[in-house]
Design an enzyme around this catalytic site. Structure first.
Site, mmCIF file in Angstrom:
data_model
loop_
_atom_site.group_PDB
_atom_site.id
_atom_site.type_symbol
_atom_site.label_atom_id
_atom_site.label_comp_id
_atom_site.label_asym_id
_atom_site.label_seq_id
_atom_site.Cartn_x
_atom_site.Cartn_y
_atom_site.Cartn_z
ATOM 1 N N HIS A 46 0.730 -1.094 -0.064
ATOM 2 C CA HIS A 46 -0.017 0.026 0.288
ATOM 3 C C HIS A 46 0.870 1.287 -0.197
ATOM 4 O O HIS A 46 0.403 2.328 -0.432
ATOM 5 C CB HIS A 46 -0.843 0.020 1.087
ATOM 6 C CG HIS A 46 -2.202 -1.060 1.006
ATOM 7 N ND1 HIS A 46 -2.226 -2.330 1.380
ATOM 8 C CD2 HIS A 46 -3.322 -0.936 -0.023
ATOM 9 C CE1 HIS A 46 -3.192 -2.763 0.917
ATOM 10 N NE2 HIS A 46 -3.947 -2.012 0.099
ATOM 11 N N CYS A 94 -9.529 -4.133 -10.234
ATOM 12 C CA CYS A 94 -8.916 -2.941 -9.412
ATOM 13 C C CYS A 94 -7.511 -2.928 -8.948
ATOM 14 O O CYS A 94 -6.958 -2.043 -8.030
ATOM 15 C CB CYS A 94 -10.022 -2.376 -8.494
ATOM 16 S SG CYS A 94 -10.410 -3.378 -7.253
HETATM 17 C C1 PEP Z 1 -6.278 -5.539 -4.145
HETATM 18 O O1 PEP Z 1 -6.168 -6.375 -3.527
HETATM 19 O O2 PEP Z 1 -6.028 -5.812 -5.528
HETATM 20 C C2 PEP Z 1 -6.792 -4.348 -4.169
HETATM 21 C C3 PEP Z 1 -7.311 -3.558 -4.915
HETATM 22 O O3 PEP Z 1 -7.144 -4.137 -2.788
HETATM 23 P P1 PEP Z 1 -5.959 -3.429 -1.791
HETATM 24 O O4 PEP Z 1 -4.770 -3.182 -2.612
HETATM 25 O O5 PEP Z 1 -6.399 -2.230 -1.145
HETATM 26 O O6 PEP Z 1 -5.747 -4.747 -0.860
#
Ligand code: PEP
Ligand code: MG
Length: 584
Positions: free
Chosen positions: A195, A507
């Site tokens: 993140h 996403c």
């Molecule tokens: C994912 O896991 O691909 C996602 C979009 O959520 P995050 O990156 O916030 O875990």
């Protein structure tokens, strides 16, 4: 004057761009205390200061103990009991107090010297249980020292523009970076789907992570150039390097401008297939970027970032922020992912040591279902926003259909509460599930009937299906989104969605990798959601591809077993269609 030698260090480029400045090394908050002698008249004061520091520490630890006991259970809370025992050990305290009065040294130094003796003695014994105790004692001793100094967090950077270097940055550290001052950052730890990296891309700050031994190779004040495209860091760059990078920047700038100029065009393939191209955001103010880069609404709003910097926001504050975004992006859909705390996204004060496997633990929907007050306040705020524009509510980390059903029941309860209050909402607000756990992907056919859409979170789907930690640079080479198993999971998810008459988006960061656009298009995804600044590039790529051709090629790629080969095939198609956007 002799010029310093250029050093070239390689890491993983996770956020594009080139930055040049002096470096500031943010060291760990902890410093060993210096020996400060005191007068006899100061002894009582120092002892009182010690007692106060211990009291504050005990209070903090008891609070952590209570929270963990209540929220996670006695087993995890036991670590804090051990910490308290260290602070209540009368032999230790007597020795520290004696040292203050006999050696006439400040409380910090006396305390650290005594604790260090214990730590060193325990370390000398080869025993794994004692090894863990050393970590506890060290941890609690550092906490006492921070409290004695009245310290709270890590040191602030310089006022001038700089490049930040650190062993690691948390996602909330990154979210709060001042973009005007921090031109880029480099860390020892990290990977493209952490993140922290995602945040860097959102902020459009060039970043290179996963650089082993970084902090041994640089010093604050060194002049550096970082290349976020290829992951190279130059310490004391030569004139030649600087010139070369000026040329690269110029070339990249010209291509960027061309792509930006085409951002208003439809996201349509050469054979006329329309794709929804939306944006991933973390904060309401990023709605401006969504418009600036011509994204079709928001495919993923990571709402948990509002919970990571301070107090838990209340329903009214949340509703106001959500309404702003929805009204600004109307008539496009804004998909809010409900709070996804846990893993590497922690509330302030919650230690990473509380769970042995945070990514397999108390995260996403599991966390929300056990925090009804927090969850319901957020759902009411989202429903209130749905009166102002098109809202989608999406649940994270779904691992079985039961969680979707339970979460939907809570949404219904919140609708009733709002109706009683006389507050408006859209009764047909769209509900979606993130498909990011292999069990959800395999069981997508069972979940599809319960929701209006799916969005595949490949960041987690890849880590869970391949058992490769998404933030651990030591296994970053095994993190392969083009793995045949991942392809099969995506394929089954898309097919299940279409069979049930719902749409399926993606996403995860994979959606923004232009080398993989042919593959994802061929897998039949209806929506791509990426960081706002990447939207024009993905659009440019989609407009150069033929969807039917990609589909036919992907069918062939299902025969391939090697992730690298699949990647290469997709890359080859990308190279043929839009060479200016992918490097050979
Ligand atoms: C994912 O896991 O691909 C996602 C979009 O959520 P995050 O990156 O916030 O875990
Ligand atoms: Mg995820």
């Amino acid at each position: 004057m002799e010029t310093e030698k250029e050093i070239r260090i390689e890491g993983i480029g996770v956020s594009q761009g080139i930055a040049r400045a002096r470096i500031f090394v943010r060291t760990q908050a902890f410093r060993e205390p210096a020996k400060k002698t005191i007068a006899e008249s100061e002894v009582d004061g120092e002892r009182a200061r010690l007692e106060k520091g211990l009291q504050v520490t005990r209070h903090q630890i008891r609070e952590m103990y209570d929270t963990v006991l209540h929220d996670v259970g006695a087993e995890n809370a036991a670590i804090f009991e051990a910490h308290l025992l260290v602070l209540e050990d009368s032999t230790v305290l007597t020795q520290v107090n004696d040292s203050i009065s006999k050696d006439l040294v400040c409380a910090d130094f006396a305390f650290w010297e005594v604790m260090k003796r214990y730590i060193d003695a325990l370390r000398a014994i080869d025993d794994s249980y004692l090894g863990e105790r050393v970590v506890d004692i060290e941890d609690v001793s550092r906490r006492v020292l921070r409290n004695l100094r009245g310290e709270r967090s890590t040191s602030k950077g310089p006022r001038e523009q700089h490049i930040l270097a650190a062993r690691d940055l948390t996602p909330s550290d990154t979210a709060t970076l001042d973009k005007k001052k921090v031109l880029g950052f480099v860390t020892e730890v990290g990977s493209p789907t952490s993140h922290t990296a995602i945040m860097a891309r959102s902020l459009q700050i060039p970043a290179v992570v996963g650089i082993r031994g970084l902090l041994r190779k640089i010093r604050s004040g060194d002049s550096v150039l970082i290349d976020g495209y290829s992951g190279i860091v130059f310490v004391n760059p030569t004139e030649e390097t600087l010139e070369e990078y000026s040329r690269i920047e110029e070339q990249k700038g010209a291509i960027e401008q061309r792509i930006l100029d085409a951002r208003e065009a439809d996201a349509q393939t050469t054979d006329g297939r329309g794709i929804i191209l939306s944006a991933n955001i973390e904060f309401p103010h990023e709605a401006e970027d969504v418009l600036r880069f011509s994204a079709r609404g928001v495919g993923l709003f990571r709402t948990e970032f509002a919970y990571m910097n301070g107090d838990q926001p209340g329903e009214d504050v949340l509703a106001e922020g959500y309404e702003q975004v929805v009204a600004c992006l109307e008539p496009d859909l804004v998909i809010f992912r409900t709070v996804d705390l846990g893993g590497d996204k922690l509330e302030p004060g919650r230690s990473t040591d509380l769970e042995p496997n945070p990514f397999l633990g108390w995260r996403g929907i599991r966390y929300c279902l056990q925090r009804p007050n927090l969850f319901e306040a957020q759902l009411r705020a989202l429903l209130r926003a749905s009166a102002r524009g098109k809202v989608g509510i999406m649940f994270p980390l779904i691992s079985s259909v039961g969680e979707v059903i339970e979460a939907k029941q809570i949404v219904e309860k919140c609708k009733e509460q709002l109706a009683k209050r006389g507050q408006a909402f859209d009764p047909n607000v769209q509900i979606g599930a993130m498909i990011e756990v292999p069990s959800a992907a395999v069981g997508a056919d069972l979940i599809a009937g319960e929701v209006d859409f799916f969005s595949i979170g490949t960041n987690d789907l890849v880590q869970y299906s391949l058992a490769v930690d998404r933030i651990n640079e030591s296994v970053a080479h095994l993190y392969q989104p083009s793995h045949p198993a991942v392809l099969r999971l995506i394929n089954h998810t898309v097919k299940s969605a279409h069979d049930a008459g719902i749409w399926c988006g993606i996403c995860g960061e994979m959606a923004g990798d232009l080398n993989l656009t042919p593959l994802l298009l061929g897998l039949g995804l209806d929506e791509f959601s990426v960081v706002p600044s990447q939207v024009p590039r993905v659009k440019f790529a989609l407009r150069k591809l033929d969807a039917s051709e990609c589909q036919a090629r992907v069918k062939e790629w299902f025969q391939l077993a090697d992730p690298a080969l699949i990647y290469q095939e997709s890359h080859r198609m990308a190279m043929a269609a839009y060479p200016e956007l992918v490097s050979s």
